[in-house]
Design an enzyme around this catalytic site. Structure first.
Site, PDB file in Angstrom:
ATOM      1  N   HIS A  83       1.683   4.545  -2.822  1.00 26.15           N
ATOM      2  CA  HIS A  83       1.750   6.005  -2.630  1.00 26.15           C
ATOM      3  C   HIS A  83       3.113   6.539  -3.086  1.00 26.15           C
ATOM      4  O   HIS A  83       3.203   7.563  -3.761  1.00 26.15           O
ATOM      5  CB  HIS A  83       1.559   6.358  -1.157  1.00 26.15           C
ATOM      6  CG  HIS A  83       0.152   6.240  -0.662  1.00 26.15           C
ATOM      7  ND1 HIS A  83      -0.903   6.872  -1.278  1.00 26.15           N
ATOM      8  CD2 HIS A  83      -0.373   5.572   0.407  1.00 26.15           C
ATOM      9  CE1 HIS A  83      -2.026   6.602  -0.611  1.00 26.15           C
ATOM     10  NE2 HIS A  83      -1.731   5.818   0.406  1.00 26.15           N
ATOM     11  N   HIS A 117       3.472   6.605  -6.843  1.00 33.83           N
ATOM     12  CA  HIS A 117       2.643   7.688  -7.390  1.00 33.83           C
ATOM     13  C   HIS A 117       3.413   9.012  -7.280  1.00 33.83           C
ATOM     14  O   HIS A 117       3.514   9.772  -8.255  1.00 33.83           O
ATOM     15  CB  HIS A 117       1.328   7.750  -6.612  1.00 33.83           C
ATOM     16  CG  HIS A 117       0.260   8.557  -7.280  1.00 33.83           C
ATOM     17  ND1 HIS A 117      -1.028   8.644  -6.789  1.00 33.83           N
ATOM     18  CD2 HIS A 117       0.260   9.340  -8.388  1.00 33.83           C
ATOM     19  CE1 HIS A 117      -1.755   9.418  -7.583  1.00 33.83           C
ATOM     20  NE2 HIS A 117      -0.995   9.857  -8.546  1.00 33.83           N
ATOM     21  N   HIS A 132       0.831  -1.207   0.000  1.00 34.98           N
ATOM     22  CA  HIS A 132       0.000   0.000   0.000  1.00 34.98           C
ATOM     23  C   HIS A 132       0.869   1.262   0.000  1.00 34.98           C
ATOM     24  O   HIS A 132       0.704   2.145  -0.846  1.00 34.98           O
ATOM     25  CB  HIS A 132      -0.893  -0.043   1.252  1.00 34.98           C
ATOM     26  CG  HIS A 132      -1.837   1.102   1.398  1.00 34.98           C
ATOM     27  ND1 HIS A 132      -3.174   1.007   1.093  1.00 34.98           N
ATOM     28  CD2 HIS A 132      -1.650   2.386   1.819  1.00 34.98           C
ATOM     29  CE1 HIS A 132      -3.770   2.167   1.309  1.00 34.98           C
ATOM     30  NE2 HIS A 132      -2.865   3.023   1.764  1.00 34.98           N
ATOM     31  N   GLU A 133       1.809   1.333   0.928  1.00 30.87           N
ATOM     32  CA  GLU A 133       2.649   2.534   1.042  1.00 30.87           C
ATOM     33  C   GLU A 133       3.571   2.688  -0.160  1.00 30.87           C
ATOM     34  O   GLU A 133       3.859   3.810  -0.590  1.00 30.87           O
ATOM     35  CB  GLU A 133       3.451   2.515   2.348  1.00 30.87           C
ATOM     36  CG  GLU A 133       2.604   2.506   3.613  1.00 30.87           C
ATOM     37  CD  GLU A 133       1.589   3.631   3.707  1.00 30.87           C
ATOM     38  OE1 GLU A 133       1.755   4.659   3.007  1.00 30.87           O
ATOM     39  OE2 GLU A 133       0.618   3.486   4.464  1.00 30.87           O
TER      40      GLU A 133
END
Length: 612
Positions: A403, A406, A399-400
């Site tokens: 980020h 991105h 998940h991290e």
């Protein structure tokens, strides 16, 4: 400055000091500033840029080149301030007991206030220009790199008041914060929950942090007592909390009306240029797919082996504890394997991230808890973890990294002013990574009980992120519509609306306990209007995009990488449309919920085979 934060569980044990952590398990903040002395130099640079900004005040209407020069200074100021603040804060996060970095963080915070004050003239002065003049400025080649920024300011001009009115509204800002502040005090300071006996016979006082842990207990008595104790406690404060929420909703309606919006919902969504249809489509699509949620409730009832499924049975795992020990090195391998569908270029950057000091891996004394991705423009992103060898931490890492990637692509491709992406799209990249990793794990896990455990994890994400957040979103819509119609939000009204929503969403196989009607009273997000729907839209968009990537391959990957590289250079709906999902239609939500139904089929089939 973007910061995506995820709470992760912590365990009580003796932790190493920061100095005892191996270098290869620490992030390299030296890539941002080689030393604290270099940070001090940048701090002074910010002070100089603040002075420079002052020279432009009152002069922006002189010529496009003056505005262009001002915006260049504004960019330099913003970038330097971001680096100063992020470095100080991340150094403090390594060890919150370190007084040097406590001091640097405080100084950075104060400097940031000075920056806000020094730049506050910018938007009002741009908007004070006559319409035609502003149009000419936007078309001028000297301002080409700031076109989107200026168009966005102009777009919202109809809702900007006169200078004196804006000053009054700004001064009322502290008053407007009152409902949220009061709720925070009631919820975090004044409210004391009772003590219950846990499954080991120990007395445990319920706290916000312990509540979900107690609700995950395998001992049903513990879950029931914790549930009842929490909502009895809120029930004693229902009049005060209802009055507080009523005041918060009235505040939203007041701001919408003075800024000439048709509704509080329209006012809130306008920041991202999003139509209210996106919100209503989400609610309708989820309601149309409630039969799948009701099936999930039936399966949960069956797997837990209970005659009646109660609201306090929602958080306990449906599958008994399955041992899945995943050391960090194995988590890195699994994340890299799971994200292979995103192509070799993405894979190379991921390799660099794991080997070049992007990640701070393990807990140490004084380290900030949970997990987040953060960084400053011009330097690679960073990820803070407090890694434990389990499935939750594996998915938190994926998940991290979503980020972080991105931010990496966005910062690499976009100028500073257009690199910052909106919250509406922020959770797409992180959730898409989890979706692809889950697909890989399910395809490569042979043990049927481990597979059920993974499916349980994924189905719960759908329940918590799509169904539950949409139910919250519908509750917010109803509360604001009541106030806009001149109706009061009494405790009875709030409890009745919330209870009915639970009945609709969870269906006939769930006993909707009377106590749940007070749950609205413990949700802090209701004081940040129309925010939670973005969890559901982000999750839906990510699920739909991951299905395209797995199904189409290269064309979908190319669209997705372009999306990551677009930052905030266009409106969120447009960015996602180019990526391949049209959030203005209900279709991506429907596609996401079709994945939920398919996973449910798989879980039901496995449950039959394993015989639980």
């Amino acid at each position: 400055m973007r910061r995506a934060h995820t709470m992760a569980e912590t365990t009580q044990k003796t932790l190493p000091k920061r100095s005892e952590v191996k270098q290869e398990n620490k992030w390299k903040l030296e890539d941002m500033f080689p030393s604290d002395a270099a940070w001090e130099d940048e701090y002074k640079q910010v002070q100089q840029h603040i002075e420079e900004m002052g020279h432009y005040k009152g002069k922006l209407a002189q010529s496009p080149s003056v505005l262009a020069d001002c915006l260049k200074t504004y960019e330099k100021l913003g970038l330097a301030m971001e680096r100063v603040y992020v470095y100080a804060r991340m150094r403090r996060d390594e060890d919150n007991t370190n007084t040097t970095y406590q001091g640097m963080t405080d100084r950075a915070g104060s400097l940031n206030v000075s920056v806000s004050s020094a730049t506050s003239f910018l938007v009002p002065e741009i908007l004070a220009m006559p319409e035609e003049k502003l149009e000419d400025y936007i078309a001028d080649p000297v301002l080409a790199s700031h076109t989107f920024y200026l168009k966005e300011i102009k777009r919202q001009k109809a809702h900007v008041l006169s200078a004196i009115e804006e000053q009054i509204v700004a001064q009322a800002g502290e008053l407007a914060q009152a409902p949220q502040t009061i709720f925070g005090m009631i919820n975090n300071a004044d409210m004391v929950f009772p003590t219950i006996t846990d499954e080991h016979g120990n007395d445990v006082q319920i706290t916000h942090g312990r509540y979900i842990q107690l609700m995950e207990s395998q001992d049903r008595r513990v879950r029931q007592e914790a549930f009842k104790a929490v909502y009895d406690t809120y029930g004693k404060q229902k009049n005060t909390i209802a009055a507080t929420l009523n005041a918060s909703v009235k505040k939203d309606v007041f701001y919408a009306r003075i800024r000439k919006y048709p509704s509080a919902l329209a006012a809130s969504l306008d920041d991202d240029n999003i139509s209210t249809d996106v919100y209503t489509n989400l609610i309708q699509a989820v309601r149309d797919n409630l039969p799948a949620m009701h099936r999930y409730v039936s399966l949960r009832k069956k797997l837990l082996g209970v005659d009646e499924l109660h609201m306090y049975d929602l958080y306990v795992p449906m599958v008994g504890e399955v041992k899945m020990d995943i050391p960090y090195t194995e988590a890195v391998r699994l994340v890299k394997e799971g994200l292979k569908p995103l192509g070799s270029e993405y894979g190379h950057v991921l390799d660099e991230a794991f080997t070049s000091g992007w990640v701070d891996v393990y807990e140490n004394e004084g380290k900030t808890s949970g997990a987040y991705s953060w960084g400053a423009y011009g330097t690679h992103p960073y990820v803070l973890m407090n890694y434990h060898n389990n499935v939750n931490n594996l998915f938190t890492l994926a998940h991290e990294m979503g980020h972080a990637m991105h931010s990496y692509y966005s910062d690499k491709t976009q100028p500073y002013m257009d690199a910052q992406y909106k919250i509406f799209v922020a959770e797409v990249a992180s959730t898409l990574n989890e979706s692809l990793l889950m697909d890989y794990m399910l395809k490569n896990t042979k043990d049927p009980r481990q597979k059920m455990y993974l499916l349980n994890h994924y189905l719960e994400q759908f329940r918590g992120t799509v169904y539950r957040q949409t139910m919250f979103a519908e509750f917010e819509k109803l509360t604001h519509e009541k106030v806009e119609a001149g109706e009061p939000l009494t405790p009875e009204t709030l409890c009745s609306m919330y209870y009915d929503l639970n009945k609709d969403y969870y269906g006939p196989d769930m006993v909707i306990d009377e106590d749940i009607k007070m749950e609205w009273a413990r949700i802090p997000h209701f004081y940040n209007e129309f925010y939670v729907y973005q969890y559901a839209t982000g999750f839906s968009a990510a699920t739909a995009l991951s299905q395209q990537i797995l199904g189409e391959g290269e064309p979908a990957v190319k669209r997705y990488l372009n999306f990551l590289s677009s930052g905030g250079s266009d409106y969120p709906i447009e960015l996602l449309r180019k990526a391949g999902v049209d959030m203005a239609s209900p279709e991506p939500v429907v596609q996401g919920l079709a994945v939920f139904a398919r996973l449910l089929d798989e879980m039901e089939k496995l449950a039959e085979e394993v015989g639980k």
